[in-house]
Enzyme design. Sequence first.
Site, mmCIF file in Angstrom:
data_model
loop_
_atom_site.group_PDB
_atom_site.id
_atom_site.type_symbol
_atom_site.label_atom_id
_atom_site.label_comp_id
_atom_site.label_asym_id
_atom_site.label_seq_id
_atom_site.Cartn_x
_atom_site.Cartn_y
_atom_site.Cartn_z
ATOM 1 C CG HIS A 191 -1.940 -0.982 1.053
ATOM 2 N ND1 HIS A 191 -3.395 -0.876 0.802
ATOM 3 C CD2 HIS A 191 -2.130 -2.549 1.135
ATOM 4 C CE1 HIS A 191 -3.979 -1.843 0.597
ATOM 5 N NE2 HIS A 191 -3.227 -2.894 1.071
ATOM 6 C CG ASP A 232 -0.196 9.172 0.787
ATOM 7 O OD1 ASP A 232 -0.265 7.929 1.375
ATOM 8 O OD2 ASP A 232 -0.904 10.049 1.365
HETATM 9 P P1 ADQ Z 1 -2.695 5.714 5.350
HETATM 10 O O1 ADQ Z 1 -1.503 6.183 5.412
HETATM 11 O O2 ADQ Z 1 -3.347 5.340 6.251
HETATM 12 O O3 ADQ Z 1 -2.845 4.428 4.112
HETATM 13 P P2 ADQ Z 1 -4.883 7.051 3.346
HETATM 14 O O4 ADQ Z 1 -4.910 6.566 2.065
HETATM 15 O O5 ADQ Z 1 -5.033 8.563 3.427
HETATM 16 O O6 ADQ Z 1 -3.589 6.900 4.090
HETATM 17 O O7 ADQ Z 1 -6.024 6.479 4.385
HETATM 18 C C1 ADQ Z 1 -6.427 7.070 5.613
HETATM 19 C C2 ADQ Z 1 -7.531 6.724 6.007
HETATM 20 O O8 ADQ Z 1 -7.845 7.146 7.197
HETATM 21 C C3 ADQ Z 1 -8.765 7.406 5.040
HETATM 22 O O9 ADQ Z 1 -9.695 6.303 4.846
HETATM 23 C C4 ADQ Z 1 -9.237 8.516 6.097
HETATM 24 O O10 ADQ Z 1 -10.596 8.665 5.892
HETATM 25 C C5 ADQ Z 1 -9.180 7.926 7.311
HETATM 26 N N1 ADQ Z 1 -8.685 9.048 8.412
HETATM 27 C C6 ADQ Z 1 -7.878 10.059 8.072
HETATM 28 N N2 ADQ Z 1 -8.095 11.036 9.207
HETATM 29 C C7 ADQ Z 1 -9.016 10.610 9.900
HETATM 30 C C8 ADQ Z 1 -9.599 11.082 11.120
HETATM 31 N N3 ADQ Z 1 -8.944 12.215 11.691
HETATM 32 N N4 ADQ Z 1 -10.634 10.189 11.654
HETATM 33 C C9 ADQ Z 1 -11.072 9.157 11.145
HETATM 34 N N5 ADQ Z 1 -10.360 8.806 10.113
HETATM 35 C C10 ADQ Z 1 -9.448 9.277 9.519
HETATM 36 C C11 ADQ Z 1 -1.823 3.527 3.454
HETATM 37 C C12 ADQ Z 1 -0.884 4.348 2.532
HETATM 38 C C13 ADQ Z 1 -1.771 5.399 1.374
HETATM 39 C C14 ADQ Z 1 -2.802 4.210 0.727
HETATM 40 C C15 ADQ Z 1 -3.608 3.429 1.832
HETATM 41 C C16 ADQ Z 1 -4.547 2.377 1.395
HETATM 42 O O11 ADQ Z 1 -0.065 5.155 3.449
HETATM 43 O O12 ADQ Z 1 -1.062 5.805 0.528
HETATM 44 O O13 ADQ Z 1 -3.790 5.078 0.102
HETATM 45 O O14 ADQ Z 1 -2.608 2.679 2.550
HETATM 46 O O15 ADQ Z 1 -3.785 1.615 0.457
#
Ligand code: ADQ
Length: 734
Positions: free
Chosen positions: A165, A372
């Site tokens: 990921h 990311d």
């Molecule tokens: P993450 O680094 O966790 O994932 P991201 O893809 O942005 O990054 O996902 C974050 C998730 O957390 C989103 O679904 C968001 O809604 C949730 N989130 C963020 N802030 C929040 C908050 N304050 N309260 C509740 N929920 C919150 C890793 C990789 C990414 C990749 C994903 C999926 O780093 O690049 O997109 O996996 O493969």
Amino acid sequence: MERRLLIVSNRLPVKAVWKGDELKLRASEGGLATGLGSACKDMDYLWIGWPGAEIREPEIIQELDQQLGERNLIAVYLTQTEINDFYEGFSNETLWPLYHYFPSYTIYNNENWNSYVKVNRKFAEAVAHEATADDIIWIHDYQLALVPSMVRERMPDATIGFFQHIPFPAFEIFRLLPWRKEILEGMLGADLIGFHTLDDAGHFVDTASHLLDLDIASNNLQFEERLVQVDAFPMGIDYQKYQNLATSESTARNVAKLRKMVGSQKLMISVDRLDYTKGIPQRLLAFQYMLEHYPEFRENISFLQLVVPSRDHVPQYKVFKDEIDKLVSSINARFSTIGWTPIYYFYRSFPINLLSAVYRTADIALVTPMRDGMNLVSKEFVASKPDRTGVLVLSEMAGAAKELLQAIQVNPNDLLNLVDAMVRAIRLPEEEQKANMELMQQVVAKFDIHHWVDLFLRTLLEVKSRQEEQYTRLITPSLGTSILERYENANNRLIILDYDGTLVPFHQNILQAFPDESLRALLDKLVSDPKNRVAIISGRSHLHLENWFRDLPADFFAEHGAWYKPPRGSWKLTANLRAEWKPAIRNIMETFTEKTPGSSMEEKSFSLAWHYRSVTGEIGELRARELCNNLKLFSADHGLQVLCGKKVVEVKNIEINKGNSVKQLLLDHSYDFIMAVGDDTTDEEMFRILPETAITIKVAGRSSAAAYFVKSFKEVRMILEKFSSVREPAFIGK
Ligand code: ADQ
């Protein structure tokens, strides 16, 4: 999908949290848990992972196992030391920073690595314990990179997919890792390796080509006996869920509350996990700069930054959190007025319906990570805009930038670029906002999480069936026996053999690939059987072959068939060939030899070859591609053929090819046994021309017109060895 899906990830989609003396289950944060959880709910699945807390008491474990079991979840329990060394240590202080291009944050620690190996083994054991032969095993992310090969050791035929990921860095970064080979080989235990972007997939293939001795054809790698595919699968979100939520009543209530909080100002939002890769301070500094230099925006725009706590035991994250806290307070202290707060900052997890309201209310979303893998927040924002107003400012370093082309894309390292993007976003006319949003919504809706899961699993099964096809064509002992029987029963045999790569291994120096004693003895025996006609068809010059095989009474074709020598006869040209094209091609090849250290040119009577076996790194392949393109332009008009073979680029007259040599061997003869063996693209011409009854064998290759495969020249020799030890049946009756 009828087969059961076994998902394996570091974290389960729920985590166990202590509430006083009681253990409660809560949804886990992060992209993987959120996304995959909703896609799999209608499938037959089992999910193996860590429940997110150290639990030691057997009674609690028992109770938790039961609660998890009801949700198809299986826990792998980690000790506090493992959490420290494997998770916070190796995963989050080594792989995470390195893969996100923060090498200076990367800590190399052997104890952490040992723990990583140990915990990966724990996961692999849990998988092997739960999995049946029919399950599809899907392992997720960098914390578990060794699990694919560890499961493969225990279940050699398992169907295993691996998805990473986070980014896979360029070779120059990955090579810094002391355990780089182990990690690569660990991942290659899978049949399909997926990344979010083609760039990541390309980096992986390139890295594998540098560090391992593999046979690579674009995104297909031949690792040991297995075909492994590497590809891009950009992850999507549950679009429908976010759309529905955005128009729900609860969201409408929360939107009203939010509006009350921020007043009539424009609202700019950011939603991130606490992480230095997400570009939070850079974004805050850009916001500060904007307030300084565009006073008209003061009191007219507010910025809502949500940060979900994460990894706050890792020292870097603590320091990082302090940095954000300080920046927010200093900006607010400097610019706030009685009726206006520039930044609203929340450090906590938000329930999804509140997040939906935040997305829905926002005029602008700033998604500006330094790096990311994908970034799902950007897609969630797009899906939460039913009226299509709103602007997305998106970092070009996020995987999502490859899909959300209508976002205002920025380089997060460029402060002025960030400021400029914010200003453009604030001023973007509604019509343009809607047009952009519509296009982005189409992409996010089409390539949603269901599409992602479906495509990945479908591709995995396709790889499996391609492997199956390979295996059935691989010469097994029983197939070998039946070939031998056909050989024994035949009276008029034709055995056609290529030389380099088929009878001898490749050498850095082409002159060193001379026939060894045992090969000579083997060929001598074969030709001594009056029922055999043995032909060697090689791309080598006739001088090489003459030097090595002067006394061998076999048929020889040199230079792909330009020269022919019958048994005990002498060399002659097979056609009236032209060589006036040579100076021009020689010039081109010489330029390439000069600019590619380790490469060399070979001149034969009617062909010119450029060898690059001794060129280090990917430069050889790169130059070869460039040379092939150059030569093809010239060759088409001059009746020449360009062969881009194994570590060699060769130009020859179009009329000579191994197919024509085979035709000559078939002329006026009828054989009851024909076998042809070769390893290179040039051998395909002979495989194609032979009758269907012929036994055609490709050495160490994948796609081929040949009926069968063997893994290396050693097996070819073994087959010939068996042939040569067949005795004449005793003559009975006289
Ligand atoms: P993450 O680094 O966790 O994932 P991201 O893809 O942005 O990054 O996902 C974050 C998730 O957390 C989103 O679904 C968001 O809604 C949730 N989130 C963020 N802030 C929040 C908050 N304050 N309260 C509740 N929920 C919150 C890793 C990789 C990414 C990749 C994903 C999926 O780093 O690049 O997109 O996996 O493969």
